[in-house]
Design a protein around this motif. Structure first.
Motif, short mmCIF file in Angstrom:
data_model
loop_
_atom_site.label_atom_id
_atom_site.label_comp_id
_atom_site.label_asym_id
_atom_site.label_seq_id
_atom_site.Cartn_x
_atom_site.Cartn_y
_atom_site.Cartn_z
N HIS A 1 24.36 40.83 44.20
CA HIS A 1 25.78 40.60 43.96
C HIS A 1 26.10 41.09 42.55
CE1 HIS A 1 29.63 38.88 44.76
NE2 HIS A 1 29.53 37.91 43.87
N GLU B 1 26.87 46.90 46.84
CA GLU B 1 26.12 45.64 46.72
C GLU B 1 25.15 45.48 47.88
OE1 GLU B 1 29.11 42.71 44.24
OE2 GLU B 1 29.44 42.95 46.40
N LEU C 1 38.01 39.53 37.49
CA LEU C 1 36.63 39.74 37.89
C LEU C 1 35.72 39.63 36.68
CD1 LEU C 1 35.61 42.84 36.92
CD2 LEU C 1 37.16 43.51 38.74
N SER C 2 34.47 39.27 36.94
CA SER C 2 33.45 39.23 35.91
C SER C 2 32.14 39.71 36.52
CB SER C 2 33.29 37.81 35.35
OG SER C 2 32.90 36.91 36.38
N THR D 1 28.19 39.78 37.29
CA THR D 1 27.02 38.92 37.37
C THR D 1 25.95 39.45 36.41
OG1 THR D 1 26.01 40.23 39.13
CG2 THR D 1 27.53 38.46 39.80
N ARG E 1 31.53 46.67 48.02
CA ARG E 1 30.75 45.88 48.97
C ARG E 1 29.57 46.69 49.52
NH1 ARG E 1 34.56 44.76 52.36
NH2 ARG E 1 35.21 42.86 51.26
N VAL F 1 29.52 41.60 41.19
CA VAL F 1 30.80 41.18 40.62
C VAL F 1 31.22 39.86 41.22
CG1 VAL F 1 33.25 41.77 40.40
CG2 VAL F 1 31.53 43.57 40.24
N ASP F 2 31.68 38.95 40.35
CA ASP F 2 32.31 37.71 40.79
C ASP F 2 33.81 37.90 40.69
OD1 ASP F 2 30.08 36.16 41.40
OD2 ASP F 2 29.78 35.62 39.30
N ARG F 3 34.52 37.59 41.77
CA ARG F 3 35.97 37.72 41.78
C ARG F 3 36.60 36.34 41.87
NH1 ARG F 3 33.87 42.12 44.34
NH2 ARG F 3 33.39 40.97 46.24
N THR F 4 37.43 36.02 40.87
CA THR F 4 38.16 34.75 40.85
C THR F 4 39.64 35.07 40.75
OG1 THR F 4 36.33 33.70 39.67
CG2 THR F 4 38.45 32.55 39.68
#
Length: 306
Positions: free
Chosen positions: A47, A41, A56-57, A59, A38, A49-52
């Motif tokens: 941003h 970033e 994670l994936s 950007t 964080r 990293v996308d966290r689901t």
């Protein structure tokens, strides 16, 4: 501004399937990874990293940082290595993946000796029986036992040692159930399957005089651990089809008996795969590979000829 430590930190995240896996690779707590990511970033204003859920994936910006970061760290590594070479030293980080059993028995001892001989080299040895699922960017050198169905583009393969596959069982099992005379007889025997990689492990193929005989076994015992499968065979639980390196000692000692010696099975050579990254072409990688090849020549699992 990103420093080398920032890039190494982010690449550990980029190459991990989850933040929890990244925290294990970095040897820090998951909250510490989340807090540092964080802060990174916020410092960059993007941003990454996308966290689901647990996954994670990256950007688009994260992919850019990872791609450029690998190149930058690679250049720094090349510079360190070039300077070290002028001092007659081998330096850097070497990431190796190898199968569990074979890695313990043959790769780990060479890695320990190599690091002792080259103290400036840091070796990370990962053992897994699903090497095909390890991304190429995650290693400099991979050791593979068995046929290579689909190698990623850019990988360089070097065969290290021959390794046959053998059908065998314990004397106690054979005393109780008899010896199979041909592959078709296996349908009346207890067969044990080792579930590793992505092979069809219940289809056993035998060749004699140019003719292939395929037998579909129905295992009552199966495992993804070769040591477990070998232990079942030694205990008289059934027949196994195993790599020569794993059962050669048992065969010589009489704990296991080779079956159907007149039939050839698909071999499982020991092969090294060099990653496409520049670090995989580094002197530390080449020298370790030479050390491992030397340790496997002649193959330790085959008796030396006078």
């Amino acid at each position: 501004m990103l420093g080398p430590d920032d890039l190494r930190f982010f690449l550990a995240i980029a190459e991990a399937p989850s933040l929890a896996a990244a925290s294990r690779a970095l040897d820090v707590s998951p909250p510490a990874v989340t807090q540092r990511l964080r802060a990174l970033e916020e410092r960059l204003g993007v941003h990454l990293v996308d966290r689901t859920g647990r996954h994670l994936s990256l950007t688009d910006e994260g992919e850019l940082v990872a791609e450029r970061g690998r190149a930058i760290l690679g250049s720094l590594g090349d510079l360190d290595e070039a300077l070290a070479a002028r001092r007659g030293q081998v330096v850097g980080h070497l990431r190796i993946v190898a199968p569990l059993g074979f890695g313990r028995a043959y790769v780990a001892p060479v890695a320990g000796s190599f690091q002792a001989a080259h103290p400036e080299v840091a070796i990370d040895l990962r053992l897994s029986d699903r090497i095909g699922g390890v991304p190429e960017a995650a290693f400099d050198l991979a050791i593979h036992v068995g046929p290579i169905a689909h190698a990623a583009p850019g990988l360089i393969a070097r065969r290290l040692a021959p390794n046959d596959r053998l059908l065998c069982a314990s004397p106690s099992y054979l005393a109780a159930h008899g010896h199979p005379a041909c592959p078709g007889d296996l349908r009346a025997h207890a067969c044990i399957a080792l579930r590793e990689n992505d092979e069809d492990v219940t289809l056993w193929r035998f060749r004699q005089d140019g003719t292939e005989d395929r037998v579909r076994i129905e295992p009552r015992l199966s495992s993804n651990d070769g040591e477990v499968v070998r232990g079942w065979a030694l205990a008289g639980r059934g027949l196994i089809l195993r790599s020569e390196w794993d059962v050669a000692g048992d065969l010589r000692a009489g704990r296991l008996v080779r079956l159907l010696p007149g039939y050839a099975l698909p071999d499982a050579p020991v092969t090294a795969l060099l990653g496409a990254r520049r670090q995989a072409r580094a002197a530390r990688t080449r020298r370790f590979l030479d050390a491992l090849a030397s340790a496997l020549d002649p193959p330790p699992w085959r008796p030396s000829t006078p």
